[in-house]
Write an enzyme that holds these catalytic residues in place. Structure first.
Site, short mmCIF file in Angstrom:
data_model
loop_
_atom_site.label_atom_id
_atom_site.label_comp_id
_atom_site.label_asym_id
_atom_site.label_seq_id
_atom_site.Cartn_x
_atom_site.Cartn_y
_atom_site.Cartn_z
N CYS A 1 16.74 31.31 -19.61
CA CYS A 1 17.17 30.97 -20.98
C CYS A 1 17.34 29.47 -21.15
CB CYS A 1 18.44 31.71 -21.32
SG CYS A 1 19.67 31.59 -20.04
N GLU B 1 11.08 30.61 -28.83
CA GLU B 1 11.29 30.81 -27.40
C GLU B 1 10.17 31.69 -26.85
OE1 GLU B 1 14.45 33.45 -26.01
OE2 GLU B 1 15.05 31.84 -24.66
N LYS C 1 26.35 47.85 -18.98
CA LYS C 1 25.03 48.43 -19.28
C LYS C 1 23.97 47.42 -18.84
CE LYS C 1 21.68 48.30 -22.15
NZ LYS C 1 20.59 48.60 -21.26
N GLU D 1 25.47 35.10 -25.00
CA GLU D 1 24.63 34.10 -24.34
C GLU D 1 23.19 34.44 -24.73
OE1 GLU D 1 25.60 31.55 -22.73
OE2 GLU D 1 27.70 32.05 -22.35
P1 NAD Z 1 17.15 41.90 -25.05
O1 NAD Z 1 17.99 41.21 -26.03
O2 NAD Z 1 16.02 42.73 -25.53
O3 NAD Z 1 18.03 42.91 -24.16
C1 NAD Z 1 19.22 42.50 -23.53
C2 NAD Z 1 20.08 43.72 -23.28
O4 NAD Z 1 20.48 44.28 -24.53
C3 NAD Z 1 19.38 44.86 -22.52
O5 NAD Z 1 20.30 45.47 -21.65
C4 NAD Z 1 18.99 45.80 -23.64
O6 NAD Z 1 18.85 47.15 -23.23
C5 NAD Z 1 20.17 45.65 -24.57
N1 NAD Z 1 19.90 46.02 -25.97
C6 NAD Z 1 18.71 46.08 -26.62
N2 NAD Z 1 18.90 46.45 -27.91
C7 NAD Z 1 20.24 46.61 -28.08
C8 NAD Z 1 21.06 46.96 -29.18
N3 NAD Z 1 20.55 47.22 -30.38
N4 NAD Z 1 22.41 47.00 -29.01
C9 NAD Z 1 22.95 46.70 -27.81
N5 NAD Z 1 22.23 46.40 -26.72
C10 NAD Z 1 20.88 46.33 -26.84
O7 NAD Z 1 16.73 40.77 -24.04
P2 NAD Z 1 15.83 40.89 -22.74
O8 NAD Z 1 14.45 41.18 -23.21
O9 NAD Z 1 16.44 41.81 -21.76
O10 NAD Z 1 15.96 39.38 -22.17
C11 NAD Z 1 15.22 38.31 -22.65
C12 NAD Z 1 15.96 37.52 -23.71
O11 NAD Z 1 17.29 37.22 -23.29
C13 NAD Z 1 15.34 36.17 -23.98
O12 NAD Z 1 15.22 35.98 -25.36
C14 NAD Z 1 16.31 35.14 -23.39
O13 NAD Z 1 16.36 33.92 -24.02
C15 NAD Z 1 17.60 35.83 -23.48
N6 NAD Z 1 18.51 35.40 -22.38
C16 NAD Z 1 19.53 34.52 -22.60
C17 NAD Z 1 20.36 34.12 -21.56
C18 NAD Z 1 21.53 33.19 -21.75
O14 NAD Z 1 22.36 33.08 -20.87
N7 NAD Z 1 21.65 32.49 -22.85
C19 NAD Z 1 20.14 34.60 -20.29
C20 NAD Z 1 19.10 35.47 -20.09
C21 NAD Z 1 18.29 35.87 -21.15
#
Ligand code: NAD
Length: 479
Positions: free
Chosen positions: A277, A377, A168, A243
């Site tokens: 991140c 963050e 997804k 992650e």
């Molecule tokens: P997000 O957590 O909002 O979304 C990530 C994914 O999860 C998307 O595909 C989203 O549609 C899905 N999602 C949202 N709600 C969900 C739920 N209830 N159940 C299952 N899936 C769900 O994050 P984002 O806005 O896409 O990305 C930014 C964030 O991600 C930042 O906080 C960043 O730190 C983190 N990030 C971490 C890493 C890492 O490797 N540690 C890498 C990239 C981003």
């Protein structure tokens, strides 16, 4: 025309379905759309992955490796198209998209292939034959900041391990993922091994994370959603890899080279418009270097001025969405209210491209651990400077975080830097600007996550271990 799901090897159309627009953050125009999936689509995709599992898990490792190598070659062959797609759906400057977004994704697959090739599937341990087997059907949920890289770390490792996958991708940047589906067809990956379901977190992510036929969920994204995913997965005790976010610190020691340390910290913090991140977003500077370090930081920040992401020389594009721009601006406003002093940047910003979701790279000084900007963050181009008196204090400040993803140490004596690096409670630390190493484990301590991606450890996350007791001798026989 909207793009549909990619299930059991078939690119579906989206006729009559609700869709989600994909918006170019450089100008706010709609550049495409994907179907807004729901639980019934998740059921179909998980069933396809479950059906393909026996076939794929019994496919010899050499063939699985050939497919993943072909995928890496496919990414390289379509590098320009992928880079342009990523740049227009999440704002990455085109040169960065080519090298860091697509280039790193290719390197991810190459290092995972190395790991799979070196992997020993059977070994004798004590009285047992220990066999590693694929964990099963994997749900991979990915974000928008390094979308292709994050997809490859999960899909590449799972497929090499013999798992089948339901991916997804982020609904903010799904077009690169849809194109990966086309490449997988082009290289002849058997149907059902990788299925792609588009949609948002509620419609697709949540039902996927709790689906009873999913054996493992691997998630990259925010800490908050990571917690929800882990709770959903707990209902059927799935394996979970997370992650999550970070608030990583760079410690500049008193013998650090001034200009190089400034250049390295700004690059870590500002690249990808700060949407990394592992970005080092808090720099800890010795009191006696503070004035010089601040002056050099302001001088060098000019090189990170926002520009049109299509321009080859642009270092900072728009943020990935207007929503993310608004979130980052809210963090900047809070920092100002709390008394942080902006050396450069702030809330004023031009529009290098009209309608773009830009934020001015911002450096705050006089930032203390009592401020939210020290802990939260931002996920945007915002650096904080905090002075310190002793190395012990610097280490304490660095570790004063609920996160533990990454960090950096700068010194003209690498051994001294190593001593400090070993005191940081983080999953990775870069010495003197060393960046992401996709051959080494990547992941977080504390609330930055669970598990590791990249290379050998990233591959092993997708394996179960079976001890066949009393069978050690059979292995020795070559049976
Ligand atoms: P997000 O957590 O909002 O979304 C990530 C994914 O999860 C998307 O595909 C989203 O549609 C899905 N999602 C949202 N709600 C969900 C739920 N209830 N159940 C299952 N899936 C769900 O994050 P984002 O806005 O896409 O990305 C930014 C964030 O991600 C930042 O906080 C960043 O730190 C983190 N990030 C971490 C890493 C890492 O490797 N540690 C890498 C990239 C981003």
């Amino acid at each position: 025309m909207a793009i549909g799901h990619d299930i059991a090897g078939i690119q579906e159309d989206a006729d009559g379905r609700d869709t989600i627009d994909v918006v170019n953050p450089a100008d706010g125009t709609v550049i495409g759309a994907v179907v807004a999936g729901g639980p019934a689509d998740v059921d179909r995709a998980v069933a396809a992955a479950a059906d393909a599992f026996h076939m794929w898990s019994t496919t010899p490792m050499s063939q699985r490796i050939s497919h993943v190598q072909a995928l890496a070659e496919g990414l390289a062959r379509h590098r320009e198209h992928l880079a342009a797609t990523l740049s227009s759906e999440m704002g990455s400057p085109i040169a960065f998209a080519r090298s860091a977004q697509v280039g790193v994704a290719i390197a991810d697959l190459e290092r995972l292939v190395d790991a799979a090739r070196a992997h020993v599937e059977r070994e004798s341990v004590s009285n047992s034959l220990v066999v590693s087997e694929p964990v099963g059907v994997v749900a991979a949920i990915t974000p928008w900041n390094f979308p292709l890289h994050q997809i490859m770390l999960k899909v590449g490792a799972a497929v090499l391990a013999g798992c089948t996958v339901v991916l997804k991708p982020s609904e903010v940047a799904p077009l690169n993922a849809a194109f990966v589906g086309d490449i997988l067809r082009e290289i002849g990956l058997p149907a059902g091994v990788v299925n792609i379901v588009h949609g948002d977190g509620i419609g697709v992510g949540a039902p996927l994370a709790e689906h009873p036929l999913v054996d493992m969920v691997t998630f990259t994204g925010s800490r908050q959603v990571g917690e929800q995913v882990a709770r959903a997965a707990a209902g059927t005790i799935k394996r979970v890899a997370l992650e999550l976010g970070g608030k990583s610190a760079a410690i500049v020691l008193d013998d650090a080279p001034l200009k190089d340390s400034v250049r390295g910290v700004l690059a870590s913090c500002f690249a990808n418009a700060g949407q990394t991140c592992a970005a080092q977003t808090r720099v800890l500077v010795p009191e006696r270097m503070l004035e010089d370090w601040q002056r050099a930081a302001v001088e060098q920040a000019v090189a990170w001025a926002p520009g049109d992401p299509k321009d080859e020389s642009t270092a900072t594009g728009p943020l990935a969405s207007a929503l993310q721009r608004d979130r980052v601006r809210a963090h900047i406003a809070t920092a100002i209210e709390e008394g942080a002093r902006a050396l450069t940047g702030g809330l004023e910003v031009g529009e290098p491209t009209p309608g773009g979701a830009y934020v001015q790279p911002t450096i705050f000084t006089e930032v203390t651990p009592g401020m939210r900007i020290f802990h939260e963050e931002v996920f945007g181009p915002v650096l904080t400077i905090t002075p310190y008196a002793t190395v012990d204090e610097a280490v304490d400040l660095a570790n004063d975080s609920v996160y533990g993803l990454s960090g950096g140490v700068w010194s003209s004596d690498p051994r001294r830097a190593l001593d400090v690096a070993l005191r940081m409670r983080t999953g990775t630390v870069g010495i003197n600007g060393a960046g992401l190493d996709v051959g080494a484990p990547f992941g977080g301590y504390k609330q930055s996550g669970v598990g590791r991606e990249c290379g050998v450890r990233g591959f092993e996350e997708f394996l179960e271990l079976k001890s066949v007791m009393g069978a050690a001798a059979l292995h020795d026989d070559g049976s």
